[in-house]
Each structure stands twice: as structure tokens, then as C-alpha cells.
Design an enzyme around this catalytic site. Structure first.
Site, mmCIF file in Angstrom:
data_model
loop_
_atom_site.group_PDB
_atom_site.id
_atom_site.type_symbol
_atom_site.label_atom_id
_atom_site.label_comp_id
_atom_site.label_asym_id
_atom_site.label_seq_id
_atom_site.Cartn_x
_atom_site.Cartn_y
_atom_site.Cartn_z
ATOM 1 N N ARG A 190 37.473 -27.256 59.750
ATOM 2 C CA ARG A 190 38.220 -27.731 60.919
ATOM 3 C C ARG A 190 39.697 -27.541 60.613
ATOM 4 N NH1 ARG A 190 36.403 -33.751 62.292
ATOM 5 N NH2 ARG A 190 37.879 -33.484 64.005
ATOM 6 N N HIS A 191 40.516 -27.524 61.647
ATOM 7 C CA HIS A 191 41.979 -27.487 61.483
ATOM 8 C C HIS A 191 42.425 -28.733 60.708
ATOM 9 C CE1 HIS A 191 41.927 -30.643 64.485
ATOM 10 N NE2 HIS A 191 41.013 -29.906 65.119
ATOM 11 N N TYR B 253 38.132 -42.366 73.217
ATOM 12 C CA TYR B 253 36.763 -42.714 73.625
ATOM 13 C C TYR B 253 36.758 -44.082 74.317
ATOM 14 C CZ TYR B 253 35.287 -38.731 70.807
ATOM 15 O OH TYR B 253 35.125 -37.463 70.308
ATOM 16 N N GLU C 27 28.349 -43.373 79.358
ATOM 17 C CA GLU C 27 26.925 -43.659 79.121
ATOM 18 C C GLU C 27 26.082 -42.381 79.177
ATOM 19 O OE1 GLU C 27 25.382 -46.281 77.919
ATOM 20 O OE2 GLU C 27 27.378 -47.166 77.772
ATOM 21 N N GLN D 189 35.735 -29.474 65.610
ATOM 22 C CA GLN D 189 34.528 -30.244 65.302
ATOM 23 C C GLN D 189 33.266 -29.771 66.042
ATOM 24 O OE1 GLN D 189 33.892 -34.422 63.943
ATOM 25 N NE2 GLN D 189 34.422 -34.794 66.081
ATOM 26 N N ALA D 190 33.318 -29.763 67.381
ATOM 27 C CA ALA D 190 32.106 -29.448 68.145
ATOM 28 C C ALA D 190 31.676 -27.993 67.895
ATOM 29 C CB ALA D 190 32.356 -29.671 69.640
ATOM 30 N N VAL D 191 32.636 -27.101 67.875
ATOM 31 C CA VAL D 191 32.337 -25.675 67.683
ATOM 32 C C VAL D 191 31.722 -25.437 66.295
ATOM 33 C CG1 VAL D 191 33.460 -23.431 67.382
ATOM 34 C CG2 VAL D 191 34.091 -24.894 69.288
HETATM 35 O O1 F6P Z 1 38.174 -35.764 68.094
HETATM 36 C C1 F6P Z 1 38.319 -34.457 67.680
HETATM 37 C C2 F6P Z 1 37.489 -33.518 68.507
HETATM 38 O O2 F6P Z 1 37.629 -32.226 68.038
HETATM 39 C C3 F6P Z 1 37.828 -33.549 70.020
HETATM 40 O O3 F6P Z 1 38.858 -32.691 70.415
HETATM 41 C C4 F6P Z 1 36.504 -33.203 70.651
HETATM 42 O O4 F6P Z 1 36.415 -33.568 72.003
HETATM 43 C C5 F6P Z 1 35.548 -33.963 69.750
HETATM 44 O O5 F6P Z 1 36.103 -33.897 68.442
HETATM 45 C C6 F6P Z 1 34.162 -33.426 69.703
HETATM 46 O O6 F6P Z 1 33.322 -34.349 69.047
HETATM 47 P P1 F6P Z 1 32.309 -35.266 69.902
HETATM 48 O O7 F6P Z 1 31.433 -34.264 70.593
HETATM 49 O O8 F6P Z 1 31.581 -36.076 68.861
HETATM 50 O O9 F6P Z 1 33.064 -36.095 70.882
#
Ligand code: F6P
Length: 359
Positions: free
Chosen positions: A172-173, A256, A268, A312-314
Site C-alpha cells: 500500500r502507499h 466510517y 448496514e 487497500q481494497a485493490v
Molecule cells: O481507509 C483506507 C482505504 O484505502 C480507503 O480509501 C478505502 O475506501 C478503504 O481503505 C477500503 O477498505 P474497506 O473496503 O475495508 O472499507
């Protein structure tokens, strides 16, 4: 069933051996058909299937259940064959109980001769033949009776994949200002810790890829990944939009907690099915996985190391692909900041190492 492993088991005149092998093949095929009925799209039936009779048996079983494409790989390079034979003796469970390498080798060569005696080249149905393509140069691909989207993608994938060992480094960055504030998405710069990580990463890469002149650095188009790559010198850098973080649509820039308070239904729904949930005017994990396809094909094709600096997600999706993790695990996979995951791809499968550069 008793484990029968000697070359005798594979003799073309060993009726008992032939029956046992056919029985096991039929059981495996039944398994695969069940899996396809359960929603599977592509299954790999890994066997020699080197006689016409065996292939007809499989085609018969597939009738009305699934489409079969035979894949025949032909290799005329002595060195590659010798290497594969060596790996087979050293790593296959067939020879796990054989401590004597030479005895294992003799047995396996005999097994090969037994196969050679009955081998009939694939000429029936739909098939793909990869002839001397292992090296990545020259070679030939024969495609017979293949049409449709998915079979076409399979051919495309095979043309680009290979087993030459090379590492892929995922990170990750460095920590961004939004990370510090717990905000999703955005396009902020790095925090102090993030900047420190970018320097440590550059140091690490310089040492790790010292002898790898052709390595490349891939980032997304967002500044937090580009800034993380900035201190790395001496390697070409490529920006991919497909490596951008999941698009959080109307929630972009929120914490969040804020999402939970302002859009409780969205919060939800995401909690219930994070894989399929699509942010309004944004993306779902499934969308991210789909847009990563060209990145994955390109990573498969590379023969030199690649450093992927993304989000993170990628990275959850990319890592799951290479580490062969199920789809349902993708959205909750641990993907910590300031950590490098090195995946080593090669003939022996995928190996993984993690380097935590900061506490
Ligand atoms: O919080 C960092 C991050 O890269 C956000 O930009 C992204 O929306 C999120 O993580 C993705 O993780 P999750 O799917 O668990 O919300």
C-alpha cells in the site's frame, strides 16, 4: 486405496492399473461437474489424458454438463524437460517416500516410456496446443474449434502466462492524511510517517532489486501512491488507473462513523455483503476485481520483477488472486500499511514473504 506409485502401475498392459486410473479420473471429473453445477465457470481437470479413449470418456461425461477444451503442451527442449523431471522427483507427493533420487528418476523415466507407448496427440473436439511456448520466445499456439467469450479469454490468458520465476512486490502507499483522519478515498498527500515509509521502501527496493535492471514500479494515478514511489530511482514507473482505490462514490472523504450516522442504510448494506455492495455512484469489490483483469494479465506476462504500489481494497483483490484465496475473503483480508508482501511466482507454485518496514 493403497498408494501404488511404481512405473508398473502405468504399464499399458497392466489392466488393473488402467482400470484404477480410469476410475480415479472419472471420480475427479464427477467432482468437477458437480462444482460446475454449483456455479463454477472454469474448472481445470489436471491429468495426462494422453489417449483418445480417455478423452472420449471425459467428453461423454461432459455431455450436457459442461464444455471441454483440451490443452496439450508440447515441449521439445531437453533442458526444460530435464528440469521438470527433476522437480517432479523432488517435489511430487508420488516420490515423497523415495529418498533415493536416482531410483526415483529411473522409475519416473520408465513411467514416461509407458505413457509414450500409448500416447495419441489431441485431434478431437475443442483444443489448444501450446508448442514450445515455455521460454516465452518463439513457439506456436494452435487453436481448434474455439469460439465464444470465455474460451477466447482462456486462450488470451494462456498466451500471456508463464512459469519463469520472478517476484511481485505488493505494498500500500505510505500513510496518507486521510488515513490519519480515518477518511475513505480522497487524493491526499502523505503524512510524516507515510513519507518516512516511502524512503524506507526505496531503500528496500534498491537492495532487493539490485541485480534486476528490468524491474518496473507500478502505481495508481492517485498522488499517495505516486509520492510513495518518488524516492525510488533507477526503475521505470507506470501509472495505472485500474490500480486506483475502490471508488467510494458519495461516501468519498467521509469517516466510517459519518457514513454510519448520515447514511445508516448504506452502512448496514455494506456490512451485510461487503463483496457485492456498491457505493452510490461508486464501486463494489466485485467491480474492482473486474477492472483488475488487464493488470493481472500484464502481471502474469511480466518476466521481470514488478513493484505494485496501490491501495487497500485493490491489493486485497490482487493478493487474493495470486495467493489463490476465495472470493468471499477478499473484502476483509488483512492488508496493513507500511508492509511489503513479496510473492514469488514460479514452477513450484507461489511463495510469500512479508516485510514490515515500520511499527
Ligand atoms: O481507509 C483506507 C482505504 O484505502 C480507503 O480509501 C478505502 O475506501 C478503504 O481503505 C477500503 O477498505 P474497506 O473496503 O475495508 O472499507
Amino acid at each position: 486405496m493403497e498408494r501404488i506409485r511404481s512405473a508398473d502401475f502405468f504399464r499399458p498392459d497392466n489392466q488393473e492399473g488402467i482400470e484404477a486410473r480410469n476410475e480415479v479420473a472419472a471420480l475427479a471429473m464427477e467432482d468437477m461437474i458437480d462444482w460446475m453445477h454449483g456455479g463454477g465457470q472454469v474448472g481445470i481437470f489436471d491429468a495426462t489424458n494422453s489417449t483418445r479413449k480417455r478423452r472420449y470418456m471425459l467428453m461423454k461425461m461432459a455431455e450436457g454438463n459442461c464444455k471441454i477444451i483440451f490443452l496439450e503442451t508440447i515441449c521439445n527442449d531437453r533442458n526444460i524437460i530435464e528440469r521438470n523431471v527433476r522437480l517432479k522427483i523432488q517435489q511430487s507427493p508420488d516420490y515423497a517416500d523415495q529418498p533415493d533420487y536416482e531410483a526415483g528418476l529411473q522409475d519416473f523415466l520408465e513411467r514416461l516410456t509407458n505413457y509414450e507407448k500409448v500416447y495419441e496427440p489431441v485431434q478431437e473436439g475443442s483444443y489448444i496446443k501450446m508448442i514450445d511456448m515455455v521460454k516465452g520466445e518463439g513457439g506456436q499456439l494452435q487453436v481448434n474449434n474455439i469460439s465464444g467469450y470465455l474460451p477466447g479469454r482462456i486462450v488470451f490468458f494462456l498466451v500471456n502466462s508463464h512459469l519463469a520465476p520472478r517476484p511481485i512486490l505488493l505494498t500500500r502507499h505510505g500513510e496518507s492524511l486521510h488515513n490519519v483522519r480515518g477518511r475513505v478515498g480522497g487524493d491526499t498527500v502523505l503524512s510524516e510517517d507515510g513519507e518516512l515509509y516511502s524512503k524506507k521502501l526505496a531503500n528496500f527496493i534498491e537492495k532487493r532489486l539490485k541485480n534486476e535492471k528490468t524491474a518496473t514500479i507500478w502505481t495508481s494515478t492517485l498522488q499517495r501512491t505516486i509520492l510513495t514511489a518518488t524516492p525510488i530511482v533507477g526503475f521505470p514507473k507506470i501509472q495505472w488507473r485500474a490500480l486506483d482505490e475502490i471508488n467510494s462514490g458519495v461516501c468519498d472523504g467521509m469517516t466510517y462513523e459519518e457514513i454510519k450516522k448520515i447514511m445508516p442504510e448504506e452502512y448496514e448494506s455494506r456490512k451485510k455483503d461487503k463483496l457485492r455492495y456498491r457505493y452510490p455512484r461508486g464501486e463494489s469489490y466485485l467491480d474492482v476485481i473486474q477492472r483488475l483483469e488487464p493488470v493481472i494479465i500484464e502481471l502474469e506476462r511480466q518476466r521481470a520483477p514488478v513493484v505494485v504500489i496501490s491501495h487497500q481494497a485493490v491489493l486485497r483483490a490482487l493478493y487474493s488472486y495470486f495467493a489463490d484465496r476465495p472470493l468471499r475473503e477478499v473484502p476483509d483480508m488483512e492488508m496493513p500499511l507500511h508492509t511489503i508482501i513479496e510473492i514469488q511466482m514460479g514452477v513450484t507454485g507461489v511463495e510469500e514473504k512479508r516485510y514490515k518496514l515500520m511499527d
